[in-house]
Design an enzyme around this catalytic site. Structure first.
Site, PDB file in Angstrom:
ATOM      1  N   PHE A  14      22.515   1.769  37.014  1.00  0.00           N
ATOM      2  CA  PHE A  14      23.800   2.134  37.600  1.00  0.00           C
ATOM      3  C   PHE A  14      24.142   1.252  38.803  1.00  0.00           C
ATOM      4  O   PHE A  14      25.118   0.494  38.785  1.00  0.00           O
ATOM      5  CB  PHE A  14      23.770   3.622  37.973  1.00  0.00           C
ATOM      6  CG  PHE A  14      24.815   4.053  38.956  1.00  0.00           C
ATOM      7  CD1 PHE A  14      26.146   3.673  38.794  1.00  0.00           C
ATOM      8  CD2 PHE A  14      24.472   4.839  40.036  1.00  0.00           C
ATOM      9  CE1 PHE A  14      27.111   4.077  39.705  1.00  0.00           C
ATOM     10  CE2 PHE A  14      25.428   5.260  40.945  1.00  0.00           C
ATOM     11  CZ  PHE A  14      26.747   4.880  40.786  1.00  0.00           C
ATOM     12  N   THR A  38      15.780   3.500  31.757  1.00  0.00           N
ATOM     13  CA  THR A  38      16.882   4.281  32.332  1.00  0.00           C
ATOM     14  C   THR A  38      18.144   3.435  32.467  1.00  0.00           C
ATOM     15  O   THR A  38      19.238   3.975  32.589  1.00  0.00           O
ATOM     16  CB  THR A  38      16.517   4.868  33.716  1.00  0.00           C
ATOM     17  OG1 THR A  38      16.198   3.808  34.611  1.00  0.00           O
ATOM     18  CG2 THR A  38      15.342   5.814  33.606  1.00  0.00           C
ATOM     19  N   LEU A  64       4.439 -10.639  35.397  1.00  0.00           N
ATOM     20  CA  LEU A  64       5.757 -11.252  35.237  1.00  0.00           C
ATOM     21  C   LEU A  64       5.705 -12.602  34.537  1.00  0.00           C
ATOM     22  O   LEU A  64       6.683 -13.346  34.555  1.00  0.00           O
ATOM     23  CB  LEU A  64       6.415 -11.411  36.619  1.00  0.00           C
ATOM     24  CG  LEU A  64       6.640 -10.120  37.407  1.00  0.00           C
ATOM     25  CD1 LEU A  64       7.262 -10.432  38.760  1.00  0.00           C
ATOM     26  CD2 LEU A  64       7.513  -9.146  36.630  1.00  0.00           C
ATOM     27  N   TYR A 157       8.287  10.676  42.480  1.00  0.00           N
ATOM     28  CA  TYR A 157       9.363   9.810  42.988  1.00  0.00           C
ATOM     29  C   TYR A 157       9.269   9.653  44.505  1.00  0.00           C
ATOM     30  O   TYR A 157       9.229   8.529  45.030  1.00  0.00           O
ATOM     31  CB  TYR A 157      10.712  10.402  42.607  1.00  0.00           C
ATOM     32  CG  TYR A 157      11.909   9.554  42.989  1.00  0.00           C
ATOM     33  CD1 TYR A 157      12.119   8.300  42.416  1.00  0.00           C
ATOM     34  CD2 TYR A 157      12.864  10.023  43.894  1.00  0.00           C
ATOM     35  CE1 TYR A 157      13.231   7.537  42.748  1.00  0.00           C
ATOM     36  CE2 TYR A 157      13.979   9.266  44.220  1.00  0.00           C
ATOM     37  CZ  TYR A 157      14.158   8.016  43.648  1.00  0.00           C
ATOM     38  OH  TYR A 157      15.261   7.267  43.981  1.00  0.00           O
ATOM     39  N   LYS A 161       8.131   6.124  46.276  1.00  0.00           N
ATOM     40  CA  LYS A 161       9.006   5.359  47.168  1.00  0.00           C
ATOM     41  C   LYS A 161       8.374   5.175  48.543  1.00  0.00           C
ATOM     42  O   LYS A 161       8.504   4.116  49.169  1.00  0.00           O
ATOM     43  CB  LYS A 161      10.363   6.061  47.295  1.00  0.00           C
ATOM     44  CG  LYS A 161      11.235   5.952  46.051  1.00  0.00           C
ATOM     45  CD  LYS A 161      11.646   4.516  45.773  1.00  0.00           C
ATOM     46  CE  LYS A 161      12.636   4.404  44.641  1.00  0.00           C
ATOM     47  NZ  LYS A 161      13.025   2.999  44.355  1.00  0.00           N
ATOM     48  N   THR A 187      24.584   8.430  45.476  1.00  0.00           N
ATOM     49  CA  THR A 187      25.618   7.456  45.155  1.00  0.00           C
ATOM     50  C   THR A 187      26.203   7.788  43.789  1.00  0.00           C
ATOM     51  O   THR A 187      25.500   8.287  42.910  1.00  0.00           O
ATOM     52  CB  THR A 187      25.016   6.035  45.147  1.00  0.00           C
ATOM     53  OG1 THR A 187      24.382   5.790  46.412  1.00  0.00           O
ATOM     54  CG2 THR A 187      26.082   4.965  44.929  1.00  0.00           C
TER      55      THR A 187
END
Length: 322
Positions: A14, A38, A64, A157, A161, A187
């Site tokens: 998003f 997600t 990566l 979560y 964080k 948001t």
């Protein structure tokens, strides 16, 4: 942002997709990395044919190596990759993706920090207001240490964080990388997923479908909602302003509203026949959420410009069209 090479982890999500579009419009080359658990590739479909946009379906929690040969130079790294919805009824929520959430904010952050060290790139870790837990003070300043249950259902979560913040500053202190942390408050806006289970998207889609609008708890708990354009502007400023190295910065709106009020506003704005129903409050759900943005105002010359009703109208129009 002109002529810079920028990696956005979680770039099909998003907030990430809006950020990618902003950076492309300002003349940057963007490397969007997302494993789409997600995020949604449709969020960036308008960019796929742009030669300055590069999409990688990659889990940053894994090595990566598949993309390193394309990253000869990186100037900025935005780390926005993580599930973020607390709604247990959504398959996209961190409640239902607990290990993925823990890993993307720990191993994923470690991988991106090593990349920042190797490329001498500026780094931004997108943290969350959830690091404050169920706060004992309001509004929440960056100096507040929080009130978090480390073993609760939301800990996957919240604590992920908090660890992401700790390792970011650990790298900064040990290796001298240029890094900052942004704590994002609620948001909303276009390109939210209809089924992500977040308050605004859930209420709007329930209202548009004329089904019950579900409020958890008595509706007196509060949130302050920031429109996506304002949030992206804050993220860009947090990265581009030189004095942000080593800073923790809240980004959010000061307009604190009760959840029941948000439900009523959305019902009225959609002319919905929905009934507002109340269900049991989830475990460890914060009762208040409002940022202290004094630092953002002073350091970034930033504050939200979009009023709640204006932002909701744009968001309702988006969901009507999709």
């Amino acid at each position: 942002m002109n002529m810079l090479k920028i990696l956005v982890a979680g770039g099909a999500g998003f907030i990430g997709s809006h950020l990618c579009k902003r950076l492309i419009n300002e003349g940057s080359t963007v490397y969007c990395v997302d494993n789409l658990i997600t995020g949604n590739k449709n969020n960036v479909v308008s960019l796929l044919d742009n030669p300055s946009f590069n999409f990688f379906n990659q889990d940053i929690s894994m090595p990566l190596l598949p993309i390193l040969d394309r990253l000869s130079e990186i100037n900025y790294i935005f780390h926005l990759a993580s599930p973020a919805s607390p709604n247990k009824n959504s398959a996209r929520s961190y409640i239902n993706l607990p290990i993925e959430t823990l890993l993307v904010n720990s191993a994923g952050t470690y991988n991106l920090l090593n990349l920042a060290k190797e490329k001498n790139a500026k780094f931004l870790f997108a943290s969350t207001s959830e690091v404050y837990g169920n706060p004992a003070v309001s509004p929440q300043p960056e100096t507040y240490f929080g009130n978090v249950n480390p073993n609760g259902v939301r800990a996957v979560y919240d604590e992920a964080k908090r660890f992401g913040e700790a390792i970011t500053f650990g790298f900064r202190r040990k290796f001298g990388i240029n890094a900052r942390i942004v704590r994002i408050f609620n948001t909303y806006g276009s390109f939210m997923q209809k089924d992500d289970g977040r308050v605004v998207s859930a209420f709007i889609n329930q209202a548009l479908s004329n089904v019950a609008i579900t409020v958890f708890g008595d509706g007196n708990q509060t949130r302050s909602f920031c429109y996506i354009d304002d949030m992206v502007d804050g993220l860009v400023k947090a990265m581009s302003v030189e004095k942000t190295d080593g800073e923790v910065i809240n980004l959010g709106n000061l307009d604190e509203r009760k959840i029941s009020e948000i439900a009523t506003i959305i019902k009225d704005m959609t002319s919905s026949s929905s009934q507002i129903v109340f269900k049991e409050l989830p475990e460890d759900d914060p009762l208040r959420r409002k940022p202290d943005i004094s630092k953002a105002k002073t350091l970034l010359q930033w504050e939200p410009k979009t009023g709640l009703e204006d932002g909701l109208k744009k968001t309702i129009d988006y969901f009507r069209n999709v």
